[in-house]
Design a protein around this motif. Structure first.
Motif: not given
Length: 600
Positions: A349, A351-352, A415
């Motif tokens: 996932q 996030r950044n 991330g």
């Protein structure tokens, strides 16, 4: 050229556990298997009635001559004989048709499983594999499984059933002598066939290895067609291929001679058994112990019994051969990838789009460390360039980021998540790459670009082609987007292939971009055009650029200098020049070279 492999150890016994692997495929088609077995029983029942019908006909013929039996009964027996013959063939064909679907489905499933498995193996395996030989091993393995399923169920088991039935009928109808001859003949035949086939299996293995080697040699040579031409080594390649074919020819000859020995031995055993049985039956007719009808019945049983028995020898030989073939495929399936996602690993996932290497050390071989405690981070939207001499470990960073290998120590975070804790496929989906060498599939230009995201529409692919400045090329091509690019893209120039690679990456639309010496094989004009295209697609993306030419990365937010696997300097272009270190030296050397090349 001979490749010797331990897996061709001729003393190796057949791995009967392979049958356990096939069992689930039979179970998922239970109904078809049961229907096929029913057809098999009907076919066997029909064949077992034939000797009795022949005996009845001969007895009736004797009675008709004495006017003791009506002709209609004889006609009925003749029709019953025809019906039994037809039923035997009809139910046999029906059985094969019904079961064919089971074997075809199994071959498809297993073929797909092997294909998926080979793709799951790590880069190391693929760097060492022999493509031609691998293709042959898979092809022979799937065919072997089909053979094993069909013949084990429909030849070995029924033939043993038939032998038992015939021995039982002879025992109850004509006493123990005929029965004992049948059992002894079958046992001798079985022992001889098994021993001789075990001895022959090594020749099958040798033949397969020679076949794979010659195929590997041919595929390898054809894939490198241009290199062969450059060095005018056609004759050398032909000699090497002929040497492989000579080994194959020799292995085939040994195989053929061993087959002759086996067949001759089997034929001798059958001939002795049949002669003994017929001789005994003829003597008993002469003595008045049995009638002519019984003589015909015994003779017919002998013919019917030894026909499948002869075939059983062939089937056993083929099963041995098939198992030798399947072994190779199972060895392939047994190979485990060295780089695995943990069980139930979550998808990444993002996030950044920050990328971070923390104290990463790595070596391909224990004796030679490639990276030593490498640490750096790329903030979201930043462009970081890695420069250094050839062999400094620049491209290794890319392989580690894609998790083709795991680092020996340290951590790689994408991330803010350790890439070892997430699903590999989800990690690779987040990273787009323009590699040093773009390899294209032998398909149209449109489909090659679509490979970046296989579910993209034609409009999206065309837009990616426009953004990669490929339109001029498309306009020149005879069939536009639909022009075939040739095997490995041989019909396109280096710059054109590179643009296809950029178009793929644009289409993939990944938040993290990697450029692995993406312009190293291009001339200055192409390089400038491609650099412009790269700058356009890298906007607002986190970018890692592996560069050989420093002029291509002066606009990077941060430049990392790798020397013998260690980070020796980092900073912007101007900061590094002012340090008068490795980077400044590299810059001066390259500037000098470019000036020399410009000077007439």
């Amino acid at each position: 050229m001979r490749h010797s492999h331990s897996d061709h150890d001729t003393s190796k016994p057949v791995n009967w556990r392979l049958l356990a692997y096939i069992w689930p495929f039979l179970m998922e088609n239970r109904l078809r298997v049961l229907l096929a077995l029913l057809c098999l029983l009907l076919a066997k029942g029909a064949i077992l009635t034939i000797p009795f019908l022949l005996k009845a006909m001969v007895d009736r013929l004797e009675d008709i001559q004495q006017l003791a039996s009506p002709a209609a009964l004889l006609l009925g027996l003749v029709l019953a004989y025809g019906a039994a013959r037809f039923s035997n063939v009809f139910f046999g064909e029906l059985r094969d048709t019904i079961f064919g679907r089971v074997t075809e489905r199994a071959m498809r499933r297993i073929g797909l499983q092997v294909f998926r498995h080979v793709h799951s193996l790590d880069l190391d395996y693929h760097l060492n594999r022999r493509t031609g030989g691998l293709a042959r091993d898979i092809e022979r393995g799937t065919s072997g499984i089909s053979f094993l399923m069909r013949f084990f169920i429909f030849n070995i088991a029924p033939t043993l059933f038939e032998i038992t039935m015939v021995a039982g009928i002879l025992l109850f109808s004509y006493g123990a002598t005929f029965s004992v001859i049948v059992i002894i003949a079958v046992l001798i035949y079985g022992i001889f066939s098994i021993r001789a086939t075990e001895w022959r299996t090594r020749f099958v293995r040798e033949m397969n290895e020679a076949d794979s080697n010659s195929n590997t040699r041919a595929v390898d040579s054809l894939l490198n067609f241009e290199t062969v031409k450059y060095f005018t080594n056609e004759e050398f390649e032909a000699r090497r291929y002929d040497a492989s074919l000579a080994e194959w020819e020799q292995a085939r000859r040994k195989n053929r001679l061993s087959l002759f020995t086996l067949n001759a031995g089997q034929a001798l055993i059958i001939a002795i058994a049949q002669t003994t049985m017929i001789g005994l039956a003829a003597w008993q007719v002469k003595q008045g112990q049995i009638g002519l009808g019984d003589f015909v019945l015994i003779n017919q049983f002998m013919i019917q019994l030894f026909m499948p028995l002869g075939f059983l020898g062939f089937v056993y030989r083929e099963i041995k051969g098939s198992m030798a073939n399947i072994e190779k495929m199972f060895e392939l399936l047994a190979q485990q990838p060295k780089v695995l996602s943990p069980p139930g690993a979550p998808a990444l996932q993002l996030r950044n789009s920050k990328v971070e290497f923390r104290n990463v050390s790595f070596s391909y071989q224990a004796q030679r460390t490639i990276l030593h405690n490498v640490s750096f981070s790329i903030e979201p939207g930043q462009k970081l360039a890695v420069v250094g001499a050839s062999g400094a470990g620049k491209s290794t960073l890319v392989k580690l980021l894609f998790r083709f290998y795991d680092c020996d120590s340290g951590q790689i975070l994408v991330g803010s998540e350790d890439i070892r804790d997430v699903d590999q496929a989800s990690l690779r989906k987040q990273i787009g790459i323009v590699p040093q060498d773009t390899v294209l599939f032998n398909d149209s230009l449109l489909e090659n670009v679509r490979y970046g995201r296989v579910d993209a529409s034609d409009e999206e692919v065309t837009e990616a082609i426009r953004l990669a400045h490929l339109e001029a090329l498309v306009a020149q091509l005879p069939e536009g987007h639909h022009t075939m690019v040739g095997e490995r893209g041989l019909k396109l120039s280096g710059g054109e292939k590179q643009r296809v690679s950029i178009a793929r990456t644009i289409l993939k639309a990944a938040p993290i971009l990697v450029f692995d010496e993406a312009t190293s094989s291009l001339d200055s004009k192409s390089e400038q055009a491609i650099l412009q295209a790269l700058r356009e697609i890298a906007r607002e993306h986190t970018s890692l650029v592996i560069a050989h030419r420093l002029s291509t990365v002066i606009d990077a937010d941060k430049i990392l200098v790798l020397h013998q696997g260690r980070v020796v300097e980092q900073g912007s272009h101007d900061e590094l020049l002012s340090q008068q270190g490795h980077y400044a030296t590299l810059w001066q050397v390259q500037q000098q070279h470019s000036n020399e090349s410009v000077t007439p």
